[in-house]
Design an enzyme around this catalytic site. Structure first.
Site, PDB file in Angstrom:
ATOM      1  CE  LYS A 174      12.822   9.963  19.776  1.00 38.57           C
ATOM      2  NZ  LYS A 174      11.436   9.973  19.267  1.00 38.57           N
ATOM      3  CG  LEU A 178       4.604   8.479  13.717  1.00 34.06           C
ATOM      4  CD1 LEU A 178       4.644   7.258  12.811  1.00 34.06           C
ATOM      5  CD2 LEU A 178       3.988   9.658  12.975  1.00 34.06           C
ATOM      6  N   GLY A 226      13.831  -0.017  16.518  1.00 37.20           N
ATOM      7  CA  GLY A 226      13.339   0.723  15.358  1.00 37.20           C
ATOM      8  C   GLY A 226      13.900   0.135  14.086  1.00 37.20           C
ATOM      9  CB  ALA A 229      17.758   3.481   8.050  1.00 40.26           C
ATOM     10  CD  GLU A 248      15.806  -6.491  20.512  1.00 39.06           C
ATOM     11  OE1 GLU A 248      15.375  -7.144  19.545  1.00 39.06           O
ATOM     12  OE2 GLU A 248      16.450  -6.996  21.436  1.00 39.06           O
ATOM     13  CB  CYS A 282      10.016  -6.118  14.696  1.00 37.04           C
ATOM     14  SG  CYS A 282       9.604  -6.762  16.316  1.00 37.04           S
ATOM     15  CD  GLU A 381      10.706  -4.244   9.123  1.00 38.41           C
ATOM     16  OE1 GLU A 381      11.346  -3.176   9.135  1.00 38.41           O
ATOM     17  OE2 GLU A 381      10.511  -4.926  10.138  1.00 38.41           O
TER      18      GLU A 381
HETATM   19  P1  NAD Z   1      12.390   4.430  13.170  1.00 37.70           P
HETATM   20  O1  NAD Z   1      13.742   3.846  13.101  1.00 37.70           O
HETATM   21  O2  NAD Z   1      11.945   5.355  12.118  1.00 37.70           O
HETATM   22  O3  NAD Z   1      12.186   5.214  14.546  1.00 37.70           O
HETATM   23  C1  NAD Z   1      12.391   4.603  15.800  1.00 37.70           C
HETATM   24  C2  NAD Z   1      12.677   5.659  16.840  1.00 37.70           C
HETATM   25  O4  NAD Z   1      13.934   6.276  16.548  1.00 37.70           O
HETATM   26  C3  NAD Z   1      11.654   6.802  16.900  1.00 37.70           C
HETATM   27  O5  NAD Z   1      11.447   7.137  18.257  1.00 37.70           O
HETATM   28  C4  NAD Z   1      12.369   7.933  16.170  1.00 37.70           C
HETATM   29  O6  NAD Z   1      11.953   9.217  16.550  1.00 37.70           O
HETATM   30  C5  NAD Z   1      13.806   7.693  16.592  1.00 37.70           C
HETATM   31  N1  NAD Z   1      14.819   8.279  15.709  1.00 37.70           N
HETATM   32  C6  NAD Z   1      14.705   8.645  14.410  1.00 37.70           C
HETATM   33  N2  NAD Z   1      15.887   9.091  13.938  1.00 37.70           N
HETATM   34  C7  NAD Z   1      16.768   9.016  14.959  1.00 37.70           C
HETATM   35  C8  NAD Z   1      18.162   9.300  15.087  1.00 37.70           C
HETATM   36  N3  NAD Z   1      18.867   9.763  14.068  1.00 37.70           N
HETATM   37  N4  NAD Z   1      18.749   9.059  16.277  1.00 37.70           N
HETATM   38  C9  NAD Z   1      18.044   8.546  17.309  1.00 37.70           C
HETATM   39  N5  NAD Z   1      16.722   8.270  17.250  1.00 37.70           N
HETATM   40  C10 NAD Z   1      16.094   8.486  16.080  1.00 37.70           C
HETATM   41  O7  NAD Z   1      11.401   3.163  13.293  1.00 37.70           O
HETATM   42  P2  NAD Z   1       9.818   3.172  13.338  1.00 37.70           P
HETATM   43  O8  NAD Z   1       9.303   3.463  11.963  1.00 37.70           O
HETATM   44  O9  NAD Z   1       9.350   4.006  14.481  1.00 37.70           O
HETATM   45  O10 NAD Z   1       9.513   1.649  13.728  1.00 37.70           O
HETATM   46  C11 NAD Z   1       9.438   0.615  12.820  1.00 37.70           C
HETATM   47  C12 NAD Z   1      10.695  -0.230  12.850  1.00 37.70           C
HETATM   48  O11 NAD Z   1      10.922  -0.732  14.170  1.00 37.70           O
HETATM   49  C13 NAD Z   1      10.583  -1.449  11.972  1.00 37.70           C
HETATM   50  O12 NAD Z   1      11.750  -1.616  11.216  1.00 37.70           O
HETATM   51  C14 NAD Z   1      10.431  -2.595  12.967  1.00 37.70           C
HETATM   52  O13 NAD Z   1      10.847  -3.837  12.489  1.00 37.70           O
HETATM   53  C15 NAD Z   1      11.262  -2.109  14.113  1.00 37.70           C
HETATM   54  N6  NAD Z   1      10.884  -2.800  15.360  1.00 37.70           N
HETATM   55  C16 NAD Z   1      11.738  -3.746  15.863  1.00 37.70           C
HETATM   56  C17 NAD Z   1      11.393  -4.446  17.022  1.00 37.70           C
HETATM   57  C18 NAD Z   1      12.290  -5.532  17.575  1.00 37.70           C
HETATM   58  O14 NAD Z   1      12.066  -5.956  18.692  1.00 37.70           O
HETATM   59  N7  NAD Z   1      13.295  -6.003  16.851  1.00 37.70           N
HETATM   60  C19 NAD Z   1      10.197  -4.148  17.682  1.00 37.70           C
HETATM   61  C20 NAD Z   1       9.375  -3.167  17.147  1.00 37.70           C
HETATM   62  C21 NAD Z   1       9.725  -2.490  15.982  1.00 37.70           C
END
Ligand code: NAD
Length: 489
Positions: A174, A178, A226, A229, A248, A282, A381
């Site tokens: 998935k 955005l 992601g 939270a 991650e 990230c 962050e």
């Molecule tokens: P997000 O947590 O808002 O969303 C990530 C994904 O999770 C999206 O596809 C979203 O639709 C999905 N999602 C939302 N609620 C969910 C739920 N309850 N259950 C399952 N899936 C759900 O994050 P974002 O705003 O898309 O991305 C930014 C974040 O990602 C930042 O905190 C960044 O640091 C992190 N990130 C980490 C890495 C890493 O390798 N550590 C790499 C890239 C981004």
């Protein structure tokens, strides 16, 4: 651009309506992408389960052929994919082109590891008992639910899908609501590569679709990238079925600049560490720690160079900073600028929308100096082009300041004294330490964080291990009765 979900090797009408994908440069609608409902997620998981029965029996060499064909498909579509990535995410086109090379390289790399796997599938184990023999066997985990963010839309897909398929797992992926467009295009590329139906399913959708996937009983493993939270809810979802899970998550990575660092190199890596991909990285080195005696000179150079960065339409030549991904992300970053005002933080440069850009989610490269450790800008962050700086006196003070964080993803040390840099690297509480650079990432090396930055490692052989279970097969080779219960035999 695709309007349907990629499930079981064909295109399916979505039952969850559509996702409005907005171009952050123009603020105009780019495309209506399909939104998966929980029934669509169910269909995708069933397709992946059905495909797993045969895919798990293929050899690594057979799977490698498909992975290489996908890599080739990405290379052939590089320009189109990169433009689409830029349109949906706002990253400068040269960065998107670089991402596409990395996507193809990642599929090729895991094709190589899939082939190697054939020769190390079963390892004999020496036992202390002469009547028994044993072996450890590697098997794919099963159906994996993979959920990714928007900052590197296709690259994050590659980091997840390539090792999973190489290991013999099938995937339901998935993408972020955005930025789902390049992931859906990858469905087309997988189809053209001849990937068997159901091995990869791409279901664009929002939070509900993500939650449906995370909670689905037919999924054996969850791999999530992601925010902290959301990672927490994914981990909670995994507890119900005791699912294997890798996370991650976010970061607030420090970059330590010692007084013997080459000043020009330091400026380059500080800028690259926070403004590459608009700071939506990230591992962005978003906390700058500078040794006191060089701070005035370094800040003066930093301000000058920040103000030279060309901001604008990321499809235009020479642009180094595009818009933030979305209105929501723009507002989130703005809210930190408001906090900075309330806290009376000292602004070195930036802090506002560039005056020549009336549309788009643009923000100038922004630096605050002398930011106290108690500030939310220091601890949280921000995920945008905002750098916060502090000074330090001694090496131990620098390490202490760097490690005082709930995150532990990346970190960087800049010093011409390599012995010191290596000593400091060993003290930093982070999964990734860069010496005399910040951000270069290679798919051969492990990626992941300490503390709240996540659980597990992606990339390299660690990335493949994520998708493998270890089974022991132990055989009793003797004709002699065991004689515990059946003593008279
Ligand atoms: P997000 O947590 O808002 O969303 C990530 C994904 O999770 C999206 O596809 C979203 O639709 C999905 N999602 C939302 N609620 C969910 C739920 N309850 N259950 C399952 N899936 C759900 O994050 P974002 O705003 O898309 O991305 C930014 C974040 O990602 C930042 O905190 C960044 O640091 C992190 N990130 C980490 C890495 C890493 O390798 N550590 C790499 C890239 C981004």
């Amino acid at each position: 651009m695709q309007t349907k979900l990629f499930i079981g090797g064909t295109w399916h009408e979505a039952n969850g309506g559509t996702l409005e994908v907005v171009n952050p440069t123009t603020e105009e609608l780019l495309h209506h992408a399909p939104a998966a409902s929980s029934a669509d997620i169910d269909k995708a998981v069933l397709a992946a389960r059905a495909a797993f029965k045969t895919w798990k029996r293929t050899t690594g060499a057979e799977r490698a052929v498909f992975l290489q064909a996908i890599a080739e498909g990405v290379r052939q579509n590089k320009e189109t994919l990169a433009r689409l990535e830029t349109q949906q995410n706002g990253k400068p086109l040269p960065e998107a082109l670089w991402d596409m090379d990395d996507v193809a390289a990642c599929f090729d790399y895991y094709a190589g590891l899939a082939k190697d796997l054939d020769s190390r599938l079963e390892t004999p184990i020496a036992l202390p008992h002469p009547d028994f023999s044993s072996l450890a066997r590697l098997e794919p985990v099963g159906v994996v639910g993979q959920i990714i963010p928007w900052n590197y839309p296709l690259l994050m897909l590659a980091w997840k899908v390539a090792p999973a398929l190489a290991a013999g797992c099938t995937s339901v992926l998935k993408p972020s609501e955005l930025t789902p467009l390049t992931a859906l295009e990858l469905g087309r590329i997988a189809l053209e590569a001849g990937l068997p139906a159901g091995v990869l399913n791409i279901v664009s959708g929002g939070r509900e679709a993500g939650a449906a996937l995370a909670n689905h009983a037919g999924v054996d493993k969850l791999a999530f990238t992601g925010s902290v939270a959301t990672g927490r809810s994914v981990m909670q979802a995994a507890t119900a079925g005791i699912k294997n899970v890798t996370l991650e998550l976010g970061g607030k990575s420090p970059i330590l600049v010692f007084d013997d660092a080459d000043l020009e190199q330091a400026i380059e890596w500080i800028l690259f560490g926070i403004f590459w991909n608009k700071g939506e990285v990230c591992s962005a080195t978003s906390r700058l720690l500078v040794q006191e005696n060089i701070a005035p000179k370094l800040f003066e150079r930093l301000k000058l160079e920040c103000e030279k960065i060309v901001i604008g339409d990321p499809l235009e030549d020479g642009v180094l900073l595009g818009p933030l991904v979305s209105k929501g992300q723009y507002q989130k970053v703005q809210s930190y600028l408001d906090i900075a005002k309330t806290e009376g933080l000292q602004l070195l440069t930036g802090g506002k929308r560039p005056s020549h850009l009336q549309k788009g989610f643009f923000l100038e490269p922004t630096v605050f100096v002398d930011v106290p450790s108690s500030s939310r800008l220091w601890t949280e962050e921000i995920f945008g082009p905002v750098l916060v700086a502090q000074t330090f006196d001694t090496e131990s003070q620098a390490i202490e300041l760097a490690n005082t964080s709930t995150f532990g993803l990346g970190s960087a040390v800049l010093s011409q004294d390599l012995a010191r840099a290596e000593r400091v690297a060993r003290e930093l509480e982070a999964g990734i330490v860069w010496i005399n650079c910040s951000q270069p990432t290679f798919c051969e090396a492990p990626w992941g964080g300490f503390k709240q930055s996540g659980i597990g490692r992606e990339l390299g052989t660690w990335g493949l291990e994520n998708y493998l279970e270890t089974k022991q097969i132990t055989t009793y080779n003797s004709q002699k009765p065991w004689g515990w219960y059946l003593k008279s035999v």
